[in-house]
Design an enzyme around this catalytic site. Structure first.
Site, PDB file in Angstrom:
ATOM      1  N   SER A 139       0.818  -1.213   0.000  1.00 50.33           N
ATOM      2  CA  SER A 139       0.000   0.000   0.000  1.00 50.33           C
ATOM      3  C   SER A 139       0.854   1.265   0.000  1.00 50.33           C
ATOM      4  O   SER A 139       1.586   1.523  -0.951  1.00 50.33           O
ATOM      5  CB  SER A 139      -0.942  -0.048   1.206  1.00 50.33           C
ATOM      6  N   LYS A 182      -0.632  -4.166  -3.337  1.00 45.83           N
ATOM      7  CA  LYS A 182      -1.921  -3.543  -2.991  1.00 45.83           C
ATOM      8  C   LYS A 182      -1.987  -2.186  -3.677  1.00 45.83           C
ATOM      9  O   LYS A 182      -1.385  -1.215  -3.226  1.00 45.83           O
ATOM     10  CB  LYS A 182      -2.084  -3.381  -1.484  1.00 45.83           C
ATOM     11  N   ASP A 229      10.469   4.465 -10.135  1.00 46.75           N
ATOM     12  CA  ASP A 229      10.045   4.982 -11.440  1.00 46.75           C
ATOM     13  C   ASP A 229      10.742   6.284 -11.814  1.00 46.75           C
ATOM     14  O   ASP A 229      11.004   6.546 -12.993  1.00 46.75           O
ATOM     15  CB  ASP A 229       8.535   5.202 -11.457  1.00 46.75           C
TER      16      ASP A 229
END
Length: 521
Positions: A284, A309, A295
Site C-alpha cells: 500500500s 496492494k 520509477d
C-alpha cells in the site's frame, strides 16, 4: 394488542412489498428482509448484529480490502495511525501472568511519578492484575483512559519488600511509526518505517536531521514488513527525495476522477544515494514510496517482490462510530503501473494465501520464478529501465529468502514465546548488572556475548513444553541465529529499537546487499 401489532407488521410488509415491486430497488428488498426477520423470526433478533452482518456480507463480495469495523475496532485501528493514545506511558511485556515494565516512555506520566524499568505492576485501582489470569486486553483496558484521569498502580520492585503505590495521571502517549534510526556505516544512514501514520513525516524529518548531523551522505530506507497507512504520509515522504513537479502517484476510479500528487522540489534529501528495502509484506502506502523512487530513478530497490496492494480505500464513518473502508480507486506509480495483484471478487481466502503460494512456487528463493506479463511492461522515467505492473513491485536487486535460517526448532520456540519469555526473565534478573557494565552501546555491540546459561534456559524451557530439536545437528544449526536474536532483544530492553535493528541487521542479506549497492555503485 397482539392482533393490532400483527396488523401493523402486515401493513409494513405489504407497503415494502408493493414499493419494492413498483420501484425494483434492491435497497427496498434489503429493508423488506430486515422487517420480515425482525417481525416474524421465531427467536429474538439482535438488530445491530444483523445489520453489521449484512454490511460485512455485502463488502465480502467486493475486493479483499473493502471492510467494516465496529466502533471498538475503529479505535484500535486509528491509534497507531493517529500517532497517539491516552494511557500511563510504559512499554511492557507479560512474563507468565505478570506485567513487567520494559521502559517507561520518556517524560511520560509513569516516568514522572518514578516508575522504572523492571517494575512489576500488580494492581490497578486496588484490583489485582497479576496472578489472576487476566487477559492482556483486559489489563490494557484498565491502564488506558481519558487524558487527565488518575489511576493508582500497585508496583512490586526488586529489593523493596512492600508494594509501592503510584498515582499516575493519564496523558497523551505518542506512538512512533519509525522503528529505527541510526548510522549503519560511516556516511550511510538507516531509517526503518513501520507504518505511515499522521506523525511519520515529522518523525522522518527529525531522523534525517539527526543522521545528517552524524555525517550521513547516503540512506538505506527500510520498508520491509511495512503494511502501509495514510496516502498523504507516503506522498510527503516521497516528496523529500524528488525534483519539483515529479509525479509521485496518481489515483483514478469509476466515481473518483484522476488525482495527481507531485513533488514540490524542496525535499530534505535531494542528493545522495537511496536504497529502499522491501519484501512480500511491503504494501500500500509503502509501495507508493517504493514505486515513486524506482520509477523516477531516484534510487534502487533491494529485496523481494512487494505485496501488491494498488487499491485506495475511503473511510466512511457511520453514526454509531463504526466505519466502512470502501475501495474507491486504484493508485498508479509515476510510470503508469497499477501494481494491484490479481484477485477474484468474493474470494478473499485465495488472496490471503498469496504469500504461501509464492513460497511454494519458488518465487521467494529464485527470481526466475517471478513471471510478469509483457503487456504490463513499463519504463522508468529517466533511465528507461524495464519495470512491470500487475502484482507488486519487483526490486532492482533480488535477494532470495534464506529458508535454512529458521529451523523447525527455532520456529516452534518462537511460536510458544519461549525466546521472548526467557529473554525477559534474563534481563529482569540481571538488569542492574547489565546497565552498570554496558553503558555504551557500541561497546555492547562489539563485545557482548549471550551467556550459555541463557541458551540453556531457552532449550530447557522448550523441552518442558515438548519443543525439542530433532537431533544435535538441528540444535547446532539453530544456535547462531538464536544467539543473534537474544543479543538484539537484550539490546532492545537496555536501550531501544534502533539498537535492536543495529544488531539484527548485521545478519540480514537484504541489508548487506543494500550496503554493497551504495558502496560500489
Amino acid at each position: 394488542m397482539i392482533r393490532l401489532r400483527l396488523l401493523v407488521y402486515g401493513f409494513l410488509l405489504f407497503s415494502f412489498s408493493v414499493n419494492a415491486q413498483r420501484i425494483g430497488d434492491p435497497l427496498h428488498k434489503l429493508q423488506y428482509a430486515a422487517v420480515v426477520i425482525n417481525s416474524l423470526y421465531v427467536d429474538s433478533v439482535d438488530e445491530g448484529k444483523l445489520a453489521e452482518d449484512g454490511i460485512r456480507g455485502m463488502l465480502s463480495k467486493l475486493d479483499p480490502h473493502s471492510s467494516y469495523s465496529t466502533p471498538k475496532e475503529v479505535k484500535e485501528l486509528k491509534e497507531p495511525l493517529d500517532g497517539n493514545f491516552e494511557g500511563i506511558g510504559v512499554q511492557f511485556n507479560m512474563m507468565e501472568d505478570t506485567l513487567i515494565v520494559i521502559q517507561p516512555v520518556t517524560n511520560g506520566p509513569s516516568e514522572r511519578v518514578g516508575i522504572i524499568a523492571g517494575d512489576r505492576i500488580v494492581s490497578v485501582n486496588d484490583t489485582a492484575i497479576a496472578g489472576v489470569k487476566m487477559s492482556k486486553e483486559e489489563i490494557m483496558k484498565r491502564l488506558r483512559g481519558p487524558k487527565g484521569t488518575k489511576v493508582v498502580l500497585g508496583v512490586v520492585r526488586q529489593g523493596i519488600g512492600e508494594t509501592l503505590k503510584f498515582t499516575v495521571r493519564r496523558d497523551k502517549i505518542p506512538v512512533h511509526s519509525i522503528d529505527a534510526t541510526y548510522m549503519i556505516r560511516p556516511g550511510i544512514g538507516y531509517i526503518r518505517i513501520g507504518n505511515f501514520s499522521a506523525t511519520t513525516h515529522e518523525e522522518f524529518l527529525e531522523g534525517l536531521r539527526l543522521l545528517k548531523g552524524q555525517g550521513m551522505q547516503h540512506l538505506v530506507l527500510d520498508l520491509q514488513e511495512n503494511g502501509g497507512g495514510y496516502l498523504k504520509a507516503a506522498v510527503d515522504i516521497a516528496d523529500e527525495f524528488l525534483q519539483r513537479g515529479d509525479l509521485i502517484v496518481y489515483t483514478d476510479g469509476r466515481r473518483a476522477p484522476r488525482t495527481d500528487y507531485t513533488a514540490n522540489g524542496n525535499g530534505a534529501f535531494m542528493d545522495g544515494k537511496v536504497v529502499v528495502l522491501v519484501d512480500g509484506y511491503t504494501a500500500s502506502a509503502a509501495e507508493i514510496v517504493t514505486g515513486a523512487i524506482q520509477d523516477q530513478d531516484r534510487g534502487v530497490v533491494v529485496g523481494r517482490r512487494t505485496f501488491g496492494k494498488g487499491l485506495v480505500q475511503r473511510p466512511i464513518d457511520l453514526p454509531d462510530g463504526s466505519m466502512i473502508r470502501l475501495t474507491v480507486a486504484h493508485y498508479y506509480t509515476p510510470s503508469g503501473r497499477c501494481i494491484q495483484k490479481p484477485y477474484k471478487k468474493g474470494e478473499a481466502k485465495d488472496y490471503a494465501m498469496d504469500m504461501v503460494n509464492r513460497l511454494k512456487s519458488g518465487e521467494l528463493t529464485n527470481a526466475d520464478s517471478v513471471h510478469f506479463i509483457d503487456s504490463l511492461k513499463y519504463e522508468t522515467l529517466r533511465e528507461h529501465r524495464i519495470v512491470y505492473g500487475g502484482g507488486g513491485i519487483m526490486p532492482d536487486y533480488f535477494v532470495p529468502l534464506d529458508t535454512t535460517l529458521y529451523t523447525r526448532f527455532h520456529r516452534q520456540l518462537a511460536a510458544k514465546s519461549i525466546i521472548i519469555q526467557q529473554n525477559l526473565r534474563y534481563v529482569d534478573n540481571n538488569r542492574k548488572e547489565l546497565k552498570a557494565q554496558w553503558t555504551n552501546f557500541a561497546d555492547f555491540k562489539q563485545r557482548f556475548e549471550v551467556p550459555q546459561s541463557l541458551i540453556d534456559a531457552v532449550v530447557a524451557e522448550g523441552e518442558k513444553q515438548n519443543v525439542k530439536p530433532q537431533d544435535e545437528a538441528e540444535l547446532e544449526k539453530t544456535l547462531p541465529y538464536l544467539r543473534l536474536q537474544m543479543k538484539a532483544l537484550i539490546a532492545r530492553d537496555l536501550w531501544d529499537m534502533s539498537e535492536y535493528f543495529s544488531i539484527f541487521n548485521e545478519s540480514s542479506e537484504i541489508v548487506k546487499k543494500a550496503l554493497e549497492v551504495i558502496q560500489y555503485s
